[in-house]
Design a protein around this motif. Sequence first.
Motif, PDB file in Angstrom:
ATOM      1  N   ALA A   1      37.973  31.431   5.609  1.00 45.25           N
ATOM      2  CA  ALA A   1      36.885  32.332   5.989  1.00 45.25           C
ATOM      3  C   ALA A   1      36.170  32.857   4.751  1.00 45.25           C
ATOM      4  N   LEU A   2      36.938  33.194   3.709  1.00 45.22           N
ATOM      5  CA  LEU A   2      36.330  33.683   2.469  1.00 45.22           C
ATOM      6  C   LEU A   2      35.453  32.614   1.829  1.00 45.22           C
ATOM      7  N   ASN A   3      35.911  31.361   1.851  1.00 43.14           N
ATOM      8  CA  ASN A   3      35.100  30.269   1.312  1.00 43.14           C
ATOM      9  C   ASN A   3      33.731  30.218   1.984  1.00 43.14           C
ATOM     10  N   TYR A   4      33.711  30.320   3.300  1.00 40.60           N
ATOM     11  CA  TYR A   4      32.439  30.287   4.025  1.00 40.60           C
ATOM     12  C   TYR A   4      31.568  31.472   3.640  1.00 40.60           C
ATOM     13  N   CYS A   5      32.164  32.647   3.573  1.00 38.55           N
ATOM     14  CA  CYS A   5      31.379  33.840   3.238  1.00 38.55           C
ATOM     15  C   CYS A   5      30.825  33.774   1.819  1.00 38.55           C
ATOM     16  N   MET A   6      31.558  33.115   0.917  1.00 41.53           N
ATOM     17  CA  MET A   6      31.055  32.936  -0.449  1.00 41.53           C
ATOM     18  C   MET A   6      29.828  32.035  -0.483  1.00 41.53           C
TER      19      MET A   6
ATOM     20  N   VAL B   1      18.248  35.011   0.361  1.00 43.71           N
ATOM     21  CA  VAL B   1      18.465  34.366  -0.940  1.00 43.71           C
ATOM     22  C   VAL B   1      19.513  35.050  -1.794  1.00 43.71           C
ATOM     23  N   THR B   2      20.188  36.092  -1.294  1.00 45.59           N
ATOM     24  CA  THR B   2      21.156  36.821  -2.115  1.00 45.59           C
ATOM     25  C   THR B   2      22.500  36.115  -2.148  1.00 45.59           C
ATOM     26  N   PHE B   3      22.510  34.859  -2.583  1.00 47.39           N
ATOM     27  CA  PHE B   3      23.758  34.124  -2.747  1.00 47.39           C
ATOM     28  C   PHE B   3      24.515  34.710  -3.942  1.00 47.39           C
ATOM     29  N   GLY B   4      25.824  34.808  -3.788  1.00 45.31           N
ATOM     30  CA  GLY B   4      26.625  35.334  -4.885  1.00 45.31           C
ATOM     31  C   GLY B   4      26.799  36.830  -4.859  1.00 45.31           C
ATOM     32  N   GLY B   5      26.281  37.519  -3.858  1.00 44.08           N
ATOM     33  CA  GLY B   5      26.486  38.958  -3.747  1.00 44.08           C
ATOM     34  C   GLY B   5      25.548  39.759  -4.613  1.00 44.08           C
TER      35      GLY B   5
ATOM     36  N   LEU C   1      32.951  20.672   1.277  1.00 44.38           N
ATOM     37  CA  LEU C   1      32.499  22.058   1.391  1.00 44.38           C
ATOM     38  C   LEU C   1      33.092  22.902   0.276  1.00 44.38           C
ATOM     39  N   SER C   2      34.373  22.724  -0.025  1.00 43.20           N
ATOM     40  CA  SER C   2      35.012  23.464  -1.108  1.00 43.20           C
ATOM     41  C   SER C   2      34.403  23.107  -2.455  1.00 43.20           C
ATOM     42  N   ALA C   3      34.035  21.847  -2.649  1.00 39.33           N
ATOM     43  CA  ALA C   3      33.423  21.438  -3.910  1.00 39.33           C
ATOM     44  C   ALA C   3      32.049  22.077  -4.089  1.00 39.33           C
ATOM     45  N   ALA C   4      31.262  22.129  -3.010  1.00 38.29           N
ATOM     46  CA  ALA C   4      29.962  22.794  -3.092  1.00 38.29           C
ATOM     47  C   ALA C   4      30.135  24.270  -3.422  1.00 38.29           C
ATOM     48  N   LEU C   5      31.132  24.899  -2.818  1.00 40.44           N
ATOM     49  CA  LEU C   5      31.418  26.304  -3.097  1.00 40.44           C
ATOM     50  C   LEU C   5      31.801  26.502  -4.555  1.00 40.44           C
ATOM     51  N   GLY C   6      32.632  25.615  -5.093  1.00 40.63           N
ATOM     52  CA  GLY C   6      33.033  25.733  -6.487  1.00 40.63           C
ATOM     53  C   GLY C   6      31.852  25.681  -7.429  1.00 40.63           C
ATOM     54  N   ALA C   7      30.901  24.781  -7.169  1.00 42.09           N
ATOM     55  CA  ALA C   7      29.721  24.670  -8.020  1.00 42.09           C
ATOM     56  C   ALA C   7      28.845  25.917  -7.912  1.00 42.09           C
ATOM     57  N   ILE C   8      28.679  26.435  -6.691  1.00 39.09           N
ATOM     58  CA  ILE C   8      27.865  27.638  -6.498  1.00 39.09           C
ATOM     59  C   ILE C   8      28.513  28.833  -7.190  1.00 39.09           C
ATOM     60  N   THR C   9      29.827  28.960  -7.084  1.00 46.64           N
ATOM     61  CA  THR C   9      30.512  30.065  -7.742  1.00 46.64           C
ATOM     62  C   THR C   9      30.354  29.982  -9.248  1.00 46.64           C
ATOM     63  N   ALA C  10      30.395  28.778  -9.815  1.00 50.31           N
ATOM     64  CA  ALA C  10      30.166  28.611 -11.249  1.00 50.31           C
ATOM     65  C   ALA C  10      28.753  29.028 -11.635  1.00 50.31           C
TER      66      ALA C  10
END
Length: 462
Positions: free
Chosen positions: A65-70, A274-278, A376-385
């Motif tokens: 769930a946290l992955n999706y919210c990120m 557009v507020t990705f990343g909080g 999906l997890s890989a896309a999240l990892g790149a966005i978090t970086a």
Amino acid sequence: MSALVTDKTGETASAPAVPTFSEAVKVWAKIGLLSFGGPAGQIALMHRELVEERRWIGEQRFLHALNYCMLLPGPEAQQLAVYIGWLLHRTLGGLVAGILFVVPGAVVMLALSTLYALYGDAPLVEALFFGVKAAVLAIVIEAVIRIGRRALKNRAMVSIALAAFIAIYALNVPFPLIVLFVGLTGWIGNHVAPGLFSGSAHGKGDAPDIKGAVDLMFERGELTHTRPTRWHAPRTLAIWLPIWLGPVLLIWALTGSASVWSEIGRFFSIMAVVTFGGAYAVLAYVAQAAVGSFGWLAPGEMVDGLGLAETTPGPLILVLQFVGFLAAFRQPGLLSPLLAGSLGALLTLWVTFAPCFLWIFLGAPYIEALRGNKALSAALGAITAAVVGVIMNLALWFALHVIFGEVRSMGGMNVPVLSSIDWRAALLSCAAMIAILKLKIGMLPTLAGSVLAGVLLLAASG
């Protein structure tokens, strides 16, 4: 009759009890009142309350769930509360969890914004905020380091973070385009170089297998609302788009497109998308627009607002409420400034958080069906970086406006006038960074100490 479950180690324990709705309301209220410390602290609080102590939700499902919210725009901690509330008690559970997460902090933020607008020019208040700014700078830098350690696991993630920083600071690339590009990069990278992109984000599968009440309900086939149906998406959009945008369109029709109300509704509705990343990731963009494009705030006031938001429970993105309050307070039209500011704050809250419920109620059933999806997890990892690079830009923006009295634009980049350095601000900022990074002193004690030191420094220097 209590069931028995066996964990990964082979030990047998009693199955966790499914909470009643009234029990859940009490816990969500507790979380809303105690959710200090920004997204990391809030997620840790929910993990302790919901996974470790009550076992309402399992470890892997919590991380999924946290992955999706990120991946979503908006405050990930509040959306995580909505998601878990929805899992436990359907739409009503999600509404209660999300609202109780926001309301305590919003009430405090409204009171602090009012005090700031009325008495912000008083010498004592100016001295208080002088210390707050130094602490906020240290907190943002600590966020860069904390998120960087979690997200930048290899050279690919470091390269993405640096590229995002250069793109937003030197090239002025819009943040949504950065998110879109790096998300696609992570998605493709999972297939081309899975060793660099897979498992780079939260929940890569090595967490303990703690099962919760939700997991047992799912195994018994009781979570029927988590299964997407043919009409789920159109029905959810038909309900939540009018809830979100209806007030904005009504205000536009009543006050005209050029009114401060229409500007607030339009601008923060866009921010909600557009507020990705909080909050940390979008604050530099919001600050530049609020100061340069609309003239709602002076440069240092955005830092003041973040300092106020850091001292309240709830999402850090409540700083947007401060911006909306001051915008309407200073352009009240026929209303009293306080009433106008309060309505501006309420409108900002509405268009900031109503979409959060839309994203969860719309996408959660599909995300439940995608548990364990590596792409999906890989896309999240790149966005978090990339978010790390964007927060680096925010830290630099704050540092320039806290430590230097004058900042100029050269080639689209903010450059300080070195002769305008404020040695008191620089000294206090260094002390705050030592307190947080080296001495591991908490956020609230550092804020309090910085405020006291700021008052003493200003008094000593006349």
